[in-house]
Scaffold this motif. Structure first.
Motif, mmCIF file in Angstrom:
data_model
loop_
_atom_site.group_PDB
_atom_site.id
_atom_site.type_symbol
_atom_site.label_atom_id
_atom_site.label_comp_id
_atom_site.label_asym_id
_atom_site.label_seq_id
_atom_site.Cartn_x
_atom_site.Cartn_y
_atom_site.Cartn_z
ATOM 1 N N LEU A 33 0.864 -1.182 0.000
ATOM 2 C CA LEU A 33 0.000 0.000 0.000
ATOM 3 C C LEU A 33 0.901 1.233 0.000
ATOM 4 N N LEU A 34 0.803 2.017 -1.056
ATOM 5 C CA LEU A 34 1.555 3.273 -1.111
ATOM 6 C C LEU A 34 0.685 4.359 -0.483
ATOM 7 N N ASP A 35 1.116 4.850 0.678
ATOM 8 C CA ASP A 35 0.384 5.918 1.362
ATOM 9 C C ASP A 35 0.795 7.238 0.710
ATOM 10 N N GLY A 36 -0.043 7.681 -0.213
ATOM 11 C CA GLY A 36 0.281 8.865 -1.000
ATOM 12 C C GLY A 36 -0.479 10.098 -0.562
ATOM 13 N N ARG A 37 -0.886 10.143 0.708
ATOM 14 C CA ARG A 37 -1.675 11.297 1.169
ATOM 15 C C ARG A 37 -0.822 12.551 1.285
ATOM 16 N N GLY A 38 0.465 12.381 1.549
ATOM 17 C CA GLY A 38 1.330 13.544 1.705
ATOM 18 C C GLY A 38 2.651 13.332 0.995
ATOM 19 N N GLN A 39 3.576 14.260 1.238
ATOM 20 C CA GLN A 39 4.921 14.147 0.686
ATOM 21 C C GLN A 39 5.913 14.034 1.841
ATOM 22 N N PRO A 40 6.896 13.126 1.804
ATOM 23 C CA PRO A 40 7.041 12.108 0.775
ATOM 24 C C PRO A 40 6.061 10.960 1.009
ATOM 25 N N PRO A 41 5.790 10.124 -0.008
ATOM 26 C CA PRO A 41 4.903 8.978 0.188
ATOM 27 C C PRO A 41 5.549 7.947 1.108
ATOM 28 N N VAL A 42 4.725 7.109 1.723
ATOM 29 C CA VAL A 42 5.215 6.098 2.670
ATOM 30 C C VAL A 42 4.846 4.713 2.145
ATOM 31 N N ASP A 43 5.818 3.812 2.118
ATOM 32 C CA ASP A 43 5.588 2.433 1.676
ATOM 33 C C ASP A 43 5.049 1.606 2.838
ATOM 34 N N ARG A 44 3.884 1.027 2.652
ATOM 35 C CA ARG A 44 3.252 0.247 3.715
ATOM 36 C C ARG A 44 2.740 -1.086 3.149
ATOM 37 N N ILE A 45 2.131 -1.896 4.047
ATOM 38 C CA ILE A 45 1.457 -3.135 3.666
ATOM 39 C C ILE A 45 -0.042 -2.901 3.839
ATOM 40 N N PHE A 46 -0.851 -3.526 2.984
ATOM 41 C CA PHE A 46 -2.269 -3.193 2.954
ATOM 42 C C PHE A 46 -2.968 -3.394 4.292
ATOM 43 N N HIS A 47 -2.566 -4.429 5.047
ATOM 44 C CA HIS A 47 -3.299 -4.679 6.300
ATOM 45 C C HIS A 47 -3.081 -3.566 7.339
ATOM 46 N N GLN A 48 -2.210 -2.587 7.038
ATOM 47 C CA GLN A 48 -2.045 -1.424 7.922
ATOM 48 C C GLN A 48 -3.104 -0.346 7.676
ATOM 49 N N LEU A 49 -3.957 -0.538 6.673
ATOM 50 C CA LEU A 49 -4.947 0.490 6.329
ATOM 51 C C LEU A 49 -5.778 0.969 7.524
ATOM 52 N N PRO A 50 -6.303 0.077 8.387
ATOM 53 C CA PRO A 50 -7.118 0.573 9.508
ATOM 54 C C PRO A 50 -6.377 1.577 10.395
ATOM 55 N N VAL A 209 -8.890 -7.575 7.799
ATOM 56 C CA VAL A 209 -8.897 -6.121 7.613
ATOM 57 C C VAL A 209 -10.274 -5.553 7.929
ATOM 58 N N LEU A 210 -11.335 -6.237 7.488
ATOM 59 C CA LEU A 210 -12.691 -5.752 7.752
ATOM 60 C C LEU A 210 -12.979 -5.730 9.250
ATOM 61 N N ALA A 211 -12.493 -6.748 9.982
ATOM 62 C CA ALA A 211 -12.689 -6.795 11.438
ATOM 63 C C ALA A 211 -11.915 -5.659 12.121
ATOM 64 N N ALA A 212 -10.702 -5.389 11.637
ATOM 65 C CA ALA A 212 -9.889 -4.314 12.227
ATOM 66 C C ALA A 212 -10.527 -2.944 11.980
ATOM 67 N N LEU A 213 -11.139 -2.763 10.819
ATOM 68 C CA LEU A 213 -11.827 -1.504 10.524
ATOM 69 C C LEU A 213 -13.012 -1.312 11.459
ATOM 70 N N GLN A 214 -13.752 -2.391 11.677
ATOM 71 C CA GLN A 214 -14.910 -2.315 12.584
ATOM 72 C C GLN A 214 -14.452 -1.978 14.000
ATOM 73 N N ALA A 215 -13.368 -2.621 14.446
ATOM 74 C CA ALA A 215 -12.840 -2.364 15.793
ATOM 75 C C ALA A 215 -12.379 -0.916 15.945
ATOM 76 N N LYS A 216 -11.916 -0.322 14.835
ATOM 77 C CA LYS A 216 -11.431 1.059 14.857
ATOM 78 C C LYS A 216 -12.585 2.064 14.886
ATOM 79 N N GLY A 217 -13.806 1.592 14.605
ATOM 80 C CA GLY A 217 -14.949 2.501 14.567
ATOM 81 C C GLY A 217 -15.184 3.106 13.195
ATOM 82 N N VAL A 218 -14.660 2.423 12.143
ATOM 83 C CA VAL A 218 -14.879 2.867 10.765
ATOM 84 C C VAL A 218 -16.130 2.178 10.231
ATOM 85 N N GLU A 219 -17.069 2.963 9.736
ATOM 86 C CA GLU A 219 -18.311 2.406 9.196
ATOM 87 C C GLU A 219 -18.085 1.980 7.743
#
Length: 360
Positions: A33-50, A209-219
Motif C-alpha cells: 500500500l503506497l500511502d500517498g496522502r502527503g509528501q514524501p509517500p510512505v511504503d506500507r502493507i495493505f493490512h495497515q490500512l485501519p 482487515v474488515l474486522a480491524a476496521l470495525q474495531a477502529k470505529g470505521v463504518e
C-alpha cells in the motif's frame, strides 16, 4: 496548469512490463500500500490500512460481482467468434455484448455458442447494434434449453473475463489458473452479479482487515456499479473533450445514503474504495439520481462533492482512470507517486498493489 491545457500525452508513462501483475498476492491483505496522502509517500502493507483511518470515517465499497461473461462460439458459416456480454437486459433473455469476429454478421443471423443448442450449448439471434443503429455493442436474443436465462447460460458455459493484460485465458477460454482467478478476481463482498471486470482496489480486503476496521470505529457501506469493458479502453483523442466515455449502470441503496449523511453529521471522512465507487458517488451528487446509467468523465478541474479519500490500484497509461486520480489528488502529485511506485517495483493493474490518496 489549467484543466483545459491537459492533453492525452500528459497521462502517458513508461511502465516496465515485469511490473504488470499476472497473479494475485499470496494473501489479499499482504499486497503493498503506497500511502500517498502527503509528501514524501510512505511504503506500507495493505493490512495497515485501519491504522491510517479515524473512528467515524466511512468506507464505501462497490459490491458488484464479476460474471462469466466471456463466451466462445461460431457463426452458421463456421467462422469463430467470441462474445463479451456487457449487460443482461430486463427479462433476462436478451443481452448486449462486444463481439470479436473476422466478419461481422448481419441482423437476423443465428450464432451457435458453446457448441450450440443442438450440442449442449445455446444459440443467439443477432437483433442489431446497441445502444443505437451504429452503436459499438451487439444486441442479441439468447436461446437456451428450458428457457434458461442469460445469467444461467453464462454461469454454465461462460469464462471469467480477465483483463487483456493478464496473459492467460485470452484466446480459447482454456485457463489453467481458473480456480485461482475464480476466487481472487472477485471481492469478498461481491453480491450483485453484472460486472465484466472486478473493482480491483477492493480485492485487497479480507476478513481480518474488515474486522480491524470495525474495531477502529470505521463504518462501511456499499454501492453497485457494474464495471464494463470500456474501463480498459484507452483514450484515443489527444483532445480529452472529444473522448466518448462508456456508460455503466449504478445503484446506491437508501442505507448507504443514510450512512453518508451520518458521516457528514459527525464530521467523518468518506473513503471511496476504487474509482468505480468514486464515479458512483459523484454521479449521484451531480445528478441527484440514486440509480441509472452514468458516463461521468472525471478529469483535472473536476469539483468533487462527496469523496475525501480514495483507495485505488495503479492504472493504465492514457486511461480515463489516470485522469480521475490526477483530478482527485493533483496531476503533479500523481506523476511523482507513479515514478516512486515504478522505482520501488510496486505491482501494477488488477492484481497489483494499492495506493491511498487524499483529495487535493
Amino acid at each position: 496548469m489549467p484543466a483545459q491545457r491537459f492533453t492525452l500525452r500528459d497521462f502517458d508513462f513508461e511502465l516496465p512490463a515485469q511490473l504488470i501483475a499476472q497473479h494475485p498476492c499470496a494473501q489479499r491483505s499482504t499486497s503493498r500500500l503506497l500511502d500517498g496522502r502527503g509528501q514524501p509517500p510512505v511504503d506500507r502493507i495493505f493490512h495497515q490500512l485501519p491504522d491510517l483511518l479515524q473512528s467515524g470515517d466511512l468506507l464505501v465499497f462497490n459490491d458488484t460481482q464479476v460474471v462469466k461473461a466471456r463466451v466462445f462460439g461460431e457463426k452458421a458459416s463456421g467462422g469463430k467468434l467470441e462474445l463479451l456480454i456487457e449487460r443482461v437486459l430486463p427479462g433476462g433473455h436478451e443481452v448486449v455484448a462486444h463481439m470479436k469476429v473476422s466478419k461481422k454478421p448481419l441482423p437476423g443471423a443465428r450464432l451457435h455458442l458453446c457448441g450450440g443448442l443442438q450440442h449442449g450449448g445455446f444459440d443467439a439471434t443477432l437483433l442489431g447494434r446497441w445502444p443505437e443503429a451504429d452503436g459499438p455493442l451487439f444486441h442479441l436474443a439468447l436461446h437456451g434449453p428450458q428457457e434458461a436465462t442469460a445469467w444461467q447460460l453464462m454461469e454454465q458455459h461462460g469464462h471469467l473475463p480477465l483483463p487483456p493484460y493478464i496473459e492467460r485465458q485470452q484466446a480459447s477460454g482454456h485457463n489453467p489458473d481458473a480456480a485461482e482467478d475464480g476466487e481472487r478476481y472477485q471481492t469478498v463482498f461481491a453480491r450483485q452479479p453484472g460486472a465484466v471486470a472486478a473493482p480491483t482496489a477492493a480485492l485487497h480486503f479480507d476478513a481480518g482487515v474488515l474486522a480491524a476496521l470495525q474495531a477502529k470505529g470505521v463504518e462501511t457501506a456499499s454501492v453497485t456499479l457494474h464495471v464494463g469493458a470500456g474501463t480498459f479502453q484507452p483514450v484515443k483523442t489527444e483532445d480529452l473533450s472529444q473522448h466518448q466515455m462508456h456508460s455503466e449502470w449504478y445503484d446506491i441503496p437508501l442505507s448507504t445514503l443514510a450512512a453518508l449523511e451520518r458521516c457528514r453529521q459527525r464530521g467523518g471522512r468518506v473513503l471511496a474504495v476504487g474509482t468505480t465507487s468514486v464515479r458512483t458517488l459523484e454521479s449521484w451528487a451531480a445528478s441527484g439520481n440514486t440509480t441509472g446509467d452514468t458516463n461521468i468523465f472525471i478529469t483535472p478541474g473536476f469539483q468533487f462533492q462527496v469523496v475525501d479519500l480514495l483507495l485505488t490500484n495503479f492504472h493504465l497509461p492514457k486511461s480515463t482512470l489516470m485522469m480521475l486520480v490526477s483530478a482527485f489528488a493533483g496531476y503533479e502529485h500523481i506523476q511523482a507517486l507513479y515514478q516512486h511506485a515504478i522505482g520501488q517495483q510496486y505491482r501494477f493493474f488488477s492484481y497489483g498493489d494499492a495506493m491511498l490518496l487524499q483529495r487535493q
